[in-house]
Design an enzyme around this catalytic site. Sequence first.
Site, PDB file in Angstrom:
ATOM      1  N   ASP A  53       2.126 -21.298 -57.332  1.00  0.00           N
ATOM      2  CA  ASP A  53       0.745 -20.807 -57.287  1.00  0.00           C
ATOM      3  C   ASP A  53      -0.006 -21.310 -58.519  1.00  0.00           C
ATOM      4  OD1 ASP A  53       2.550 -18.822 -55.861  1.00  0.00           O
ATOM      5  OD2 ASP A  53       0.585 -18.075 -55.218  1.00  0.00           O
ATOM      6  N   ASP A 194       8.701 -18.274 -47.210  1.00  0.00           N
ATOM      7  CA  ASP A 194       9.761 -17.269 -47.186  1.00  0.00           C
ATOM      8  C   ASP A 194      10.407 -16.949 -45.831  1.00  0.00           C
ATOM      9  OD1 ASP A 194       8.589 -17.334 -49.644  1.00  0.00           O
ATOM     10  OD2 ASP A 194       8.159 -15.205 -49.778  1.00  0.00           O
ATOM     11  N   GLU A 429      -5.077 -14.970 -47.988  1.00  0.00           N
ATOM     12  CA  GLU A 429      -3.783 -15.604 -48.243  1.00  0.00           C
ATOM     13  C   GLU A 429      -3.417 -16.509 -47.048  1.00  0.00           C
ATOM     14  OE1 GLU A 429      -0.759 -12.659 -48.737  1.00  0.00           O
ATOM     15  OE2 GLU A 429       0.689 -14.061 -49.600  1.00  0.00           O
TER      16      GLU A 429
HETATM   17  C1  2M8 Z   1       5.137 -15.314 -51.419  1.00  0.00           C
HETATM   18  O1  2M8 Z   1       6.429 -15.070 -51.923  1.00  0.00           O
HETATM   19  C2  2M8 Z   1       6.768 -13.916 -52.707  1.00  0.00           C
HETATM   20  C3  2M8 Z   1       8.199 -14.097 -53.203  1.00  0.00           C
HETATM   21  O2  2M8 Z   1       8.252 -15.221 -54.045  1.00  0.00           O
HETATM   22  C4  2M8 Z   1       6.666 -12.606 -51.938  1.00  0.00           C
HETATM   23  O3  2M8 Z   1       6.491 -12.621 -50.719  1.00  0.00           O
HETATM   24  O4  2M8 Z   1       6.774 -11.567 -52.585  1.00  0.00           O
HETATM   25  C5  2M8 Z   1       5.144 -16.735 -50.845  1.00  0.00           C
HETATM   26  O5  2M8 Z   1       4.003 -16.959 -50.064  1.00  0.00           O
HETATM   27  C6  2M8 Z   1       5.217 -17.750 -51.974  1.00  0.00           C
HETATM   28  O6  2M8 Z   1       5.112 -19.059 -51.483  1.00  0.00           O
HETATM   29  C7  2M8 Z   1       4.133 -17.503 -53.024  1.00  0.00           C
HETATM   30  O7  2M8 Z   1       4.346 -18.348 -54.119  1.00  0.00           O
HETATM   31  C8  2M8 Z   1       4.131 -16.035 -53.495  1.00  0.00           C
HETATM   32  C9  2M8 Z   1       2.922 -15.703 -54.375  1.00  0.00           C
HETATM   33  O8  2M8 Z   1       1.730 -16.106 -53.741  1.00  0.00           O
HETATM   34  O9  2M8 Z   1       4.114 -15.142 -52.384  1.00  0.00           O
END
Ligand code: 2M8
Length: 461
Positions: A53, A194, A429
């Site tokens: 990110d 994920d 998002e």
């Molecule tokens: C999402 O992942 C995190 C875990 O790393 C989560 O779901 O808690 C994913 O979309 C990941 O690609 C992204 O970097 C993160 C923060 O936006 O969220």
Amino acid sequence: MKEEEVPEGFSRRVRTGVPERVNPLAAGVLRRNSIKSWTKPAPALYPHQWSWDSAFIALGLAHVDNHRATSELETLFANQWATGKVPHIVFNPEAPPRSYFPDAERWNSSAISEDAPSGSHTSGLCQPPVHALAVRRIWETARGRDEQHVARARRFLGDNYPRLYAWHRYLASARDPEGSGLVTIYHPWESGTDNSPRWDAALEAVVVGDLPPYERQDLNHVDDPSERPTDAEYARYLWLIELIKRARCDEATIYKQHPFLVKDALFSAILVAANEDLLEIAEVAGAPEDERVEISAWIERGRTGLENSWSSELGLCLDYDLRRDALLRARTVAGFAPLAAGAPGRLESLLRTLYSPDFLGHPALHRALPPSTSPAEARFHPRSYWRGPVWPVLSWLLWRWLAGAGERAHAEVLRRTALDQLSEGGFAEYFEPFTGEPLGSDDQSWTAAVALDWLARDAEP
Ligand code: 2M8
């Protein structure tokens, strides 16, 4: 009202629908999510610093505040592990209690591994290496400015080249002991996609053992739990973390016994593109010749790895499960990964797949933007996170790759369509592919960041 101020309810839908309004609004999202020298991925759902990110955020910030873009990456890289790994999360000590799980206490990385930084808390995972792309953008945008900007950016490149090189070397060695050109991931979170069906078969084989109790926090921040991974997936995610902690984050131990060991095609393709940018950075930084030769070899190896992942049947490339010695068959946007490497010999097939009814040619799509998972896939779900929704960051990657592969007209249509989506639905998002409904968190930083990068193209001759 100042230009960047967003009235109540405005962030979900940019009501004007006028693309020119998007630029100040996007900059406003990044400003509001900013904490000192770094930026939260989202206002509440993600209260810490995430690796890829931050790379996308820096790439967008490069257009509005070059200095802030450099501090974003410097803050992240200050938490690099001794192995070269850039952690997927740097925990924010000021995050509200019980706002995100697994938290710093659950990871406890500095206590379990000598390689972890001692003065901060990080996770033990990593994410796709978009960072060199951002550093290159910082350089490109600075070059269009005055002497002082150029000198500062040159210093930044010189100071940060060794960190980037160590990061890529870690990926090329610890994460590819086979020398396949493909990066091994230990957890679906490392892919960044994920709960994508890409990981279903490998994840189903993971038998969850005795897990210390936990409480999910993510569901408190979305309207509907179907937008997030299921509890069964979460149990496996946490069990994999438990096993990585028991292995003390030691790569050789993980490689020997971890139940989830997968070659990730998208991660590997991003690494090829990042190595191409690293070569340019090496040039500016005056890096030693042997390192440049090594980076070129990583690029070649990566291209070969992607070619070996090709599925003629699907017209896409696939991930590979090292534990079960099997290709992971799923039609997802990750399958277009070879485009990142110029797709030598595969361009025609990839374009055919991309514009077929399985992807952009699907008649029910709200806009011709890539759904994260093909609607033709049995496991497709239009609202569930990485199982179907459109993610602007992935549209950005596809846009960049199409342009890089010489498909400028296709790339331009994609860019405009993606901007229309944001101008209609705000900086969500992700988006429901058939209705365009914004899903997940509002005001997602990387969505705003890619908008800034896309809009900067309009200013170019
Ligand atoms: C999402 O992942 C995190 C875990 O790393 C989560 O779901 O808690 C994913 O979309 C990941 O690609 C992204 O970097 C993160 C923060 O936006 O969220």
